[in-house]
Design an enzyme around this catalytic site. Structure first.
Site, PDB file in Angstrom:
ATOM      1  N   ASP A  65     -12.948  50.877 -41.954  1.00 31.87           N
ATOM      2  CA  ASP A  65     -12.470  51.922 -41.046  1.00 31.87           C
ATOM      3  C   ASP A  65     -13.341  53.180 -41.102  1.00 31.87           C
ATOM      4  OD1 ASP A  65     -11.782  52.613 -43.572  1.00 31.87           O
ATOM      5  OD2 ASP A  65      -9.703  53.155 -43.131  1.00 31.87           O
ATOM      6  N   HIS A 289     -42.870  52.641 -42.829  1.00 27.49           N
ATOM      7  CA  HIS A 289     -41.517  53.195 -42.671  1.00 27.49           C
ATOM      8  C   HIS A 289     -40.667  52.815 -43.879  1.00 27.49           C
ATOM      9  CE1 HIS A 289     -41.815  53.885 -38.016  1.00 27.49           C
ATOM     10  NE2 HIS A 289     -42.534  54.735 -38.726  1.00 27.49           N
ATOM     11  N   ASP A 318     -41.253  66.082 -37.168  1.00 23.91           N
ATOM     12  CA  ASP A 318     -41.797  64.859 -37.767  1.00 23.91           C
ATOM     13  C   ASP A 318     -43.037  65.291 -38.545  1.00 23.91           C
ATOM     14  OD1 ASP A 318     -42.503  62.295 -38.402  1.00 23.91           O
ATOM     15  OD2 ASP A 318     -42.957  61.663 -36.349  1.00 23.91           O
ATOM     16  N   HIS A 394     -47.418  60.742 -30.990  1.00 24.90           N
ATOM     17  CA  HIS A 394     -46.295  60.442 -30.099  1.00 24.90           C
ATOM     18  C   HIS A 394     -45.596  61.751 -29.772  1.00 24.90           C
ATOM     19  CE1 HIS A 394     -43.465  60.882 -33.524  1.00 24.90           C
ATOM     20  NE2 HIS A 394     -44.340  60.195 -34.225  1.00 24.90           N
ATOM     21  N   HIS A 401     -39.484  59.571 -31.701  1.00 24.12           N
ATOM     22  CA  HIS A 401     -40.488  58.993 -30.795  1.00 24.12           C
ATOM     23  C   HIS A 401     -39.945  59.269 -29.396  1.00 24.12           C
ATOM     24  CE1 HIS A 401     -41.515  56.120 -34.330  1.00 24.12           C
ATOM     25  NE2 HIS A 401     -42.088  57.288 -34.463  1.00 24.12           N
ATOM     26  N   GLU A 418     -51.144  62.360 -36.468  1.00 23.33           N
ATOM     27  CA  GLU A 418     -50.800  61.776 -37.752  1.00 23.33           C
ATOM     28  C   GLU A 418     -51.679  60.595 -38.164  1.00 23.33           C
ATOM     29  OE1 GLU A 418     -47.199  59.412 -37.836  1.00 23.33           O
ATOM     30  OE2 GLU A 418     -46.705  59.995 -35.797  1.00 23.33           O
ATOM     31  N   ARG A 439     -50.956  59.910 -45.493  1.00 26.37           N
ATOM     32  CA  ARG A 439     -50.728  60.258 -44.076  1.00 26.37           C
ATOM     33  C   ARG A 439     -50.545  61.775 -44.042  1.00 26.37           C
ATOM     34  NH1 ARG A 439     -47.279  56.710 -42.876  1.00 26.37           N
ATOM     35  NH2 ARG A 439     -45.216  57.661 -42.932  1.00 26.37           N
ATOM     36  N   GLU A 441     -49.288  64.484 -41.226  1.00 27.26           N
ATOM     37  CA  GLU A 441     -48.684  64.491 -39.890  1.00 27.26           C
ATOM     38  C   GLU A 441     -48.238  65.899 -39.543  1.00 27.26           C
ATOM     39  OE1 GLU A 441     -45.190  62.000 -39.420  1.00 27.26           O
ATOM     40  OE2 GLU A 441     -45.437  62.051 -37.245  1.00 27.26           O
TER      41      GLU A 441
END
Ligand code: GLY
Ligand code: MN
Ligand code: MN
Length: 485
Positions: A65, A289, A318, A394, A401, A418, A439, A441
């Site tokens: 629930d 990811h 991002d 993006h 995105h 990125e 990375r 970004e």
């Protein structure tokens, strides 16, 4: 007299629950004029004699629930400001007349007020609240769509997004499940899993393609109010990165680091994360990811890749930073980091109206390929490889995105830049590179003749990161009881 008074009081207690108190909310949400203007822009793009139909996002069940925290469909939010489920919006290309002589060109079917439900799951605006707060002139309760007099067959086009058939029946009258079912019946949509290709000729006014084109066109170019909110989300996210750089210590866990970022977001009243936070130390950084974030103790010689974004009033940042756990990059880490930085910097500097996403991506890719060849990870810059397996940019906005066109950049687009290099264990190169994943970004606003770097509160250069990591943090002395010993 007294008796009447008492029973009136009793009635009042029943019908005016305490939660009819308005919610004390920040006043920097998009206002109703913004949403109205956006609806007008949709209307202007509709074909003649058409209607477009939007549905709210479904409520998703987590288990038993307990539902997931509700998040409105971004198009629906963009056009209404309404953050409740079980609702639908119709926008008409021309004015409609109802039996009472009312003239209207849009209508929102909203959740009804329900004191019992509100006591469990929170305040609802109800029809009156939607009229007053969101500025709609024609609002009906959701279940009224059943009796609502509309002949979809009389429109040349009925625009909507095709259904994913993943909405639960809550068995509440007028819930999203029923709204969709009624729409299908009223519009002649084939009520099975077949695609619209199966629709008989007379239903060819049903159009599930054009709406996406219209919404990409609108949402890809940000209005000033949207840019303000994105700016805030980005600043919050960059400050999260800064606080983590100061607080980082070997032995911390990935989840603990995620928690520091997200604590900063909450401190600034960001409602959500725009996407599941990615905090990957060492090899975990190679999983693009990676959201498990469950490595318990990060090591001194590792890099940690942190890709997170606060969502503030619907708009998400991002931002990724990759930092050395020890506070200083090893020579190999620094070579890869500086190469990614060089590619990113060149691409950012090239951002301006007219350049295409493809051209921008190629600038970064060429630099990375030449650099990888110089470092010996690949034999020549033209070699196919998997060290940079994703695109450069993006749109961001209501979605991480975000909707938008991916051809030439235009003023008031907000995009990421990125690049990354990822060297998983077992890669065909010297082992000294294995486990390095970088990375960087950033979020960039395209201006009239160039760009504005929105995420510059978080340093990007390797030496600036090292200098910041040498600073103390308010969390240095934060200790909790040890529960294991
Ligand atoms: N955070 C997801 C992405 O960078 O696209
Ligand atoms: Mn991104
Ligand atoms: Mn990201």
């Amino acid at each position: 007299m007294k008796k009447v008074f008492v029973s009136l009081l009793f009635l009042c207690t029943l019908s005016i629950p305490v939660f009819s108190q308005p919610l004390a909310e920040p006043d920097d949400f998009l206002n109703s004029d913004f949403h109205k203007h956006r609806r007008e822009q949709v209307r202007m793009r509709l074909p003649a004699n058409s209607v477009t139909v939007f549905f709210a996002n479904p409520v998703r069940n987590r288990a038993n629930d307990v539902d997931y925290v509700y998040h409105q469909d971004p198009d629906f939010y963009y056009l209404t400001g309404y953050r409740e489920p079980h609702s639908m919006l119709l926008i008409f290309s021309e004015e409609q007349h109802d039996a009472n002589g009312d003239v209207y060109d849009e209508i929102l079917f909203a959740q009804p007020r329900n004191p019992r439900a509100e006591m469990w799951t929170g305040r609802r605006l109800g029809v009156k609240g939607v009229e007053e707060k969101l500025g709609f002139s024609k609002v009906l309760v959701n279940k009224a769509f059943h009796e609502y007099d509309i002949e979809f067959a009389e429109f040349d086009k009925v625009l909507f997004y095709d259904f994913k058939n993943d909405v639960r029946n809550t068995h509440a009258e007028g819930d999203l499940y029923e709204l969709i079912a009624w729409f299908k019946v009223k519009s002649g949509y084939p009520d099975d899993d077949s695609s619209l290709l199966a629709i008989e000729p007379k239903k060819q006014n049903l159009d599930t393609r054009t709406l996406d084109v219209i919404m990409k066109d609108l949402r890809g170019i940000k209005m000033p109010e949207e840019i303000d909110l994105i700016r805030k989300a980005v600043n919050i996210s960059a400050i999260g990165q800064v606080e983590v750089m100061k607080a980082m210590k070997p032995g911390m866990s990935e989840r603990e680091i995620q928690g520091i970022h997200e604590f900063v977001y909450k401190k600034y009243e960001a409602e959500y994360e725009g996407y599941p936070s990615i905090v990957g130390a060492g090899h975990n950084g190679c999983i693009l990811h990676y959201i498990e974030n469950n490595k318990p103790d990060i090591k001194n010689d590792e890099l940690i890749l942190m890709d997170l974004g606060a969502e503030y009033h619907g708009y998400t940042a991002d931002v990724t930073r990759t930092i050395p756990v020890a506070g200083r990059f090893s020579p190999e880490q620094k070579q890869i980091y500086d190469l990614v930085f060089k590619a990113q910097e060149a691409a950012i500097q090239a951002c301006k109206p007219g350049i295409t996403f493809q051209e921008l991506g190629q600038i970064a890719r060429d630099i990375i390929n030449s650099g990888l060849a110089e470092l010996g990870l690949i034999t020549d810059p033209g070699q196919n490889h998997m060290y940079y397996p994703h695109g450069l940019s993006h749109h961001i906005g209501l979605d991480v995105h975000d909707k938008g066109n991916y051809e030439a950049l235009e003023q008031n687009m907000v995009i990421t830049v990125e690049p990354g290099i990822y060297v998983p264990e077992g890669s065909k190169c010297d082992e000294k590179w294995w486990g390095i994943a970088v990375r960087i970004e950033d979020d960039v606003l395209i201006t009239k003749d160039g760009f504005e770097l929105l995420s510059d509160m978080a340093p990007r250069k390797s030496d600036e990161i090292e200098a910041l990591m040498a600073q103390s943090s308010p969390l240095d002395d934060f200790e909790l009881p040890d529960l294991d010993n």
